[in-house]
Scaffold this motif. Structure first.
Motif, short mmCIF file in Angstrom:
data_model
loop_
_atom_site.label_atom_id
_atom_site.label_comp_id
_atom_site.label_asym_id
_atom_site.label_seq_id
_atom_site.Cartn_x
_atom_site.Cartn_y
_atom_site.Cartn_z
N GLU A 75 8.95 19.30 -31.27
CA GLU A 75 8.45 20.68 -31.33
C GLU A 75 9.34 21.56 -32.20
O GLU A 75 8.85 22.48 -32.86
CB GLU A 75 8.34 21.25 -29.92
N GLU A 76 10.65 21.28 -32.23
CA GLU A 76 11.53 22.04 -33.11
C GLU A 76 11.20 21.75 -34.57
O GLU A 76 11.19 22.67 -35.41
CB GLU A 76 12.99 21.69 -32.81
N ILE A 77 10.90 20.49 -34.89
CA ILE A 77 10.47 20.15 -36.25
C ILE A 77 9.20 20.90 -36.61
O ILE A 77 9.07 21.48 -37.70
CB ILE A 77 10.23 18.63 -36.37
N GLU A 78 8.24 20.92 -35.69
CA GLU A 78 6.98 21.63 -35.96
C GLU A 78 7.21 23.12 -36.17
O GLU A 78 6.59 23.73 -37.05
CB GLU A 78 6.01 21.39 -34.81
N ALA A 79 8.11 23.71 -35.38
CA ALA A 79 8.40 25.14 -35.51
C ALA A 79 9.04 25.44 -36.87
O ALA A 79 8.69 26.42 -37.53
CB ALA A 79 9.31 25.60 -34.38
N ILE A 80 9.97 24.59 -37.28
CA ILE A 80 10.65 24.79 -38.57
C ILE A 80 9.65 24.69 -39.72
O ILE A 80 9.63 25.54 -40.62
CB ILE A 80 11.77 23.75 -38.74
N VAL A 81 8.82 23.66 -39.69
CA VAL A 81 7.86 23.46 -40.78
C VAL A 81 6.83 24.59 -40.80
O VAL A 81 6.54 25.16 -41.86
CB VAL A 81 7.15 22.10 -40.64
N LEU A 82 6.29 24.92 -39.64
CA LEU A 82 5.26 25.96 -39.59
C LEU A 82 5.82 27.30 -40.04
O LEU A 82 5.19 28.01 -40.84
CB LEU A 82 4.70 26.07 -38.16
N GLY A 83 7.00 27.65 -39.55
CA GLY A 83 7.61 28.92 -39.95
C GLY A 83 7.91 28.97 -41.43
O GLY A 83 7.63 29.98 -42.10
N ALA A 88 6.65 30.87 -46.87
CA ALA A 88 6.44 30.48 -48.27
C ALA A 88 5.17 31.09 -48.85
O ALA A 88 5.03 31.19 -50.08
CB ALA A 88 6.38 28.96 -48.39
N ARG A 89 4.24 31.50 -48.00
CA ARG A 89 2.99 32.10 -48.47
C ARG A 89 3.03 33.63 -48.50
O ARG A 89 2.03 34.27 -48.81
CB ARG A 89 1.82 31.64 -47.59
N GLN A 90 4.18 34.21 -48.16
CA GLN A 90 4.28 35.66 -48.16
C GLN A 90 4.44 36.19 -49.59
O GLN A 90 4.90 35.48 -50.49
CB GLN A 90 5.47 36.09 -47.30
N PRO A 91 4.08 37.45 -49.81
CA PRO A 91 4.15 38.03 -51.17
C PRO A 91 5.56 38.30 -51.65
O PRO A 91 5.76 38.55 -52.84
CB PRO A 91 3.34 39.33 -51.03
N ASP A 92 6.54 38.29 -50.75
CA ASP A 92 7.94 38.47 -51.15
C ASP A 92 8.38 37.20 -51.85
O ASP A 92 8.71 36.20 -51.22
CB ASP A 92 8.78 38.75 -49.90
N ARG A 93 8.40 37.21 -53.17
CA ARG A 93 8.61 35.98 -53.94
C ARG A 93 9.97 35.35 -53.68
O ARG A 93 10.10 34.13 -53.58
CB ARG A 93 8.44 36.27 -55.44
N ARG A 94 11.00 36.18 -53.56
CA ARG A 94 12.34 35.63 -53.32
C ARG A 94 12.44 34.99 -51.94
O ARG A 94 13.04 33.94 -51.76
CB ARG A 94 13.39 36.72 -53.50
N LEU A 95 11.83 35.64 -50.94
CA LEU A 95 11.86 35.09 -49.60
C LEU A 95 11.02 33.81 -49.53
O LEU A 95 11.39 32.85 -48.86
CB LEU A 95 11.31 36.13 -48.60
N SER A 96 9.91 33.81 -50.24
CA SER A 96 9.05 32.62 -50.30
C SER A 96 9.79 31.44 -50.90
O SER A 96 9.77 30.32 -50.37
CB SER A 96 7.80 32.93 -51.13
N ALA A 97 10.48 31.68 -52.02
CA ALA A 97 11.24 30.61 -52.67
C ALA A 97 12.38 30.13 -51.77
O ALA A 97 12.69 28.93 -51.73
CB ALA A 97 11.80 31.10 -54.00
N ALA A 98 12.99 31.06 -51.03
CA ALA A 98 14.09 30.70 -50.13
C ALA A 98 13.60 29.79 -49.01
O ALA A 98 14.30 28.87 -48.59
CB ALA A 98 14.74 31.95 -49.56
N ALA A 99 12.38 30.04 -48.51
CA ALA A 99 11.82 29.20 -47.45
C ALA A 99 11.60 27.78 -47.94
O ALA A 99 11.92 26.81 -47.23
CB ALA A 99 10.50 29.80 -46.95
N VAL A 100 11.06 27.63 -49.13
CA VAL A 100 10.84 26.30 -49.70
C VAL A 100 12.16 25.59 -49.92
O VAL A 100 12.32 24.40 -49.60
CB VAL A 100 10.07 26.41 -51.04
N SER A 101 13.16 26.32 -50.42
CA SER A 101 14.47 25.74 -50.68
C SER A 101 15.15 25.32 -49.39
O SER A 101 15.75 24.23 -49.31
CB SER A 101 15.34 26.74 -51.44
N ALA A 102 15.07 26.17 -48.36
CA ALA A 102 15.71 25.86 -47.08
C ALA A 102 15.10 24.61 -46.45
O ALA A 102 15.83 23.76 -45.93
CB ALA A 102 15.58 27.05 -46.14
N LEU A 103 13.79 24.50 -46.51
CA LEU A 103 13.12 23.33 -45.93
C LEU A 103 13.53 22.06 -46.67
O LEU A 103 13.74 21.01 -46.06
CB LEU A 103 11.60 23.52 -45.98
N ALA A 104 13.68 22.16 -47.99
CA ALA A 104 14.09 20.99 -48.78
C ALA A 104 15.52 20.58 -48.43
O ALA A 104 15.83 19.39 -48.35
CB ALA A 104 13.98 21.30 -50.27
#
Length: 229
Positions: A75-83, A88-104
């Motif tokens: 469930e922690e994995i699911e929460a991390i991926v879902l969040g 990553a789909r938010q209009p804040d481009r820097r925050l979106s890029a940071a989410a993709v980078s953090a997950l990677a």
């Protein structure tokens, strides 16, 4: 129980014993076979855990070892991926890029079985509403972190425009709008400003006189009377 959860429980079990403890005792506490225990000990040692000892003599975890927060439940994995996918789909481009980078980055250091769980997550995020705000939300987030005043032109629901100087301390992300929560110098009160009604954003170097944690606490006490400017 997943293997990652079992390894985490083994570390926690070793922490409870300050002196060497036999493999039989550890296996009994964890409800696993002695063979599985020896294999898990070897896995943790291979990942850098300072576990000393050997079969027949007992095991002890050297003091001061901090387990990296990389052992997640399903469930922690699911929460991390879902969040992360939602951000990553938010209009804040820097925050979106940071989410993709953090997950990677998280995926790169996870054990193989957990990495597979992360890649195979079936919790999906639907398309976000079209964002129309014309300001850089990263500038607002920076002002919040640094406790700096910002100025902007704001247009209310009735179309009336006014120049504001505010102390931003929170940023709300809703499905269709983003909302800046701040103390407004003109109103001398807390106000909520929709990002799509803000223009001419001006970041300043002026620190506002109160800590954002204090402002956040006081604002939360007004939840029964939320107001937009």
């Amino acid at each position: 129980m997943s293997r990652s959860e079992r390894l985490f429980d083994l570390i926690q079990c070793l922490r409870r014993h300050r002196r060497p403890v036999s493999g039989q005792v550890l296996a009994a506490e964890l409800g696993i076979s002695i063979r599985t225990l020896y294999r898990d000990i070897a896995t943790l040692q291979g990942q850098g855990a300072p576990i000393e000892g050997e079969a027949g003599l007992g095991y002890v975890l050297k003091p001061g070892f901090m387990l990296p927060p990389l052992m997640f439940s399903d469930e922690e994995i699911e929460a991390i991926v879902l969040g992360s996918r939602w951000v990553a789909r938010q209009p804040d481009r820097r925050l979106s890029a940071a989410a993709v980078s953090a997950l990677a980055k998280i995926a790169a250091v996870l054990p193989d079985d957990l990495r597979e769980d992360l890649d195979a997550s079936t919790l999906l995020v639907g398309p976000s509403a079209q964002a129309i705000e014309g300001i850089d939300l990263g500038t607002v987030r920076q002002a919040i972190r640094n406790e700096r005043k910002i100025g902007f032109l704001y247009q209310d629901a009735g179309g009336a425009a006014s120049q504001r100087v505010v102390w931003p301390f929170a940023l709300g992300f809703f499905d269709k709008v983003r909302v800046v929560v701040a103390w407004c110098e003109m109103r001398q009160d807390f106000r909520h400003f929709r990002a799509d009604r803000i223009s001419g954003l001006n970041a300043t170097d002026t620190r506002y006189p109160r800590r954002r944690q204090v402002l956040l606490k006081e604002w939360r006490a007004t939840f029964d009377k939320p107001r937009e400017s």
